[in-house]
Design an enzyme around this catalytic site. Sequence first.
Site: not given
Ligand SMILES: NC(=O)c1ccc[n+]([C@@H]2O[C@H](COP(=O)([O-])OP(=O)(O)OC[C@H]3O[C@@H](n4cnc5c(N)ncnc54)[C@H](O)[C@@H]3O)[C@@H](O)[C@H]2O)c1
Length: 255
Positions: A38, A91, A157, A161, A192
């Site tokens: 990360d 992720n 986004y 996706k 989150t």
């Molecule tokens: N939270 C939701 O409602 C939701 C819904 C659908 C999909 N998602 C997907 O779930 C996944 C996780 O998201 P989340 O909700 O846990 O968000 P979050 O922001 O809590 O976590 C995302 C993580 O990715 C890391 N990250 C960002 N850019 C990065 C990079 N360039 N290199 C390495 N790490 C990087 C961040 O530092 C963070 O730790 C994402 O792919 C998101 O699109 C989330």
Amino acid sequence: MPTFNNQKICLVTGGASGLGRATAQSLASHGNVVIIGDILEDEGRQTASDIAAAGGQAFFAPLDVTDREQVKAFIEMIAQRHGRIDCAVNNAGIEGSLHKVDAYPDEDWQRVIDVNLTGVFSCMKHELAVMAAQGGGSIVNVGSTGSLRGIGMMSAYIASKHAMLGLTRTAALEYGAQNVRVNILCPGGFHTPMSDRLYHGDFSGIVSGTPLGRMAPADEIATVITWLCSDEASFVTGAAYQVDGGRMAGPVLPS
Ligand SMILES: NC(=O)c1ccc[n+]([C@@H]2O[C@H](COP(=O)([O-])OP(=O)(O)OC[C@H]3O[C@@H](n4cnc5c(N)ncnc54)[C@H](O)[C@@H]3O)[C@@H](O)[C@H]2O)c1
């Protein structure tokens, strides 16, 4: 309860926060070794030490998925140090800014594509090489219900996706013969830091459109990723798993 026939070496990108953190904890709780990458170094180290305090095995390494050399070095380091990579959870993702298409800033578009799409491609490239050479493995890409439908104001986004879905299916076709499974998880909104940023604490709209009538905690989504990584999912590849409380089944009209 997912079963793992032996201890797996698992990597999780974006494992410092949200779903990545919950996934790292879930995989470790089943006896697997987890390597977290990360850009958030303090939070990533904290996740690894929380897992260790709970009796699991986890390591953190700084990783920016947009840096192709860093991605290559991260995956080579894991393969060399642990001898193999059994599971990879791609992720790391960002939501980008919210604008209509004609006003979407070019630099924001590029950043979202770089992290969400090219970042996953770069990771898969090296993960697949390792897994094909060792004769098997499981990759789970974290997409979204936004891999399957549009969301207004989120063109970058949504485009990233949707493209991940095509990338996932293509890789599943190409690497099935080497026993490498490649799937995409398509979650609906769950709790989150990302959903806090997007909804500013008001989840009523998303909850009312969800048949189960609630948003999930991240660990309820992570459970499905863990299952896709496990030996129980041995015949599952090229699949898009909706984990969304029924939201994608369609709208509910008032009675
Ligand atoms: N939270 C939701 O409602 C939701 C819904 C659908 C999909 N998602 C997907 O779930 C996944 C996780 O998201 P989340 O909700 O846990 O968000 P979050 O922001 O809590 O976590 C995302 C993580 O990715 C890391 N990250 C960002 N850019 C990065 C990079 N360039 N290199 C390495 N790490 C990087 C961040 O530092 C963070 O730790 C994402 O792919 C998101 O699109 C989330």
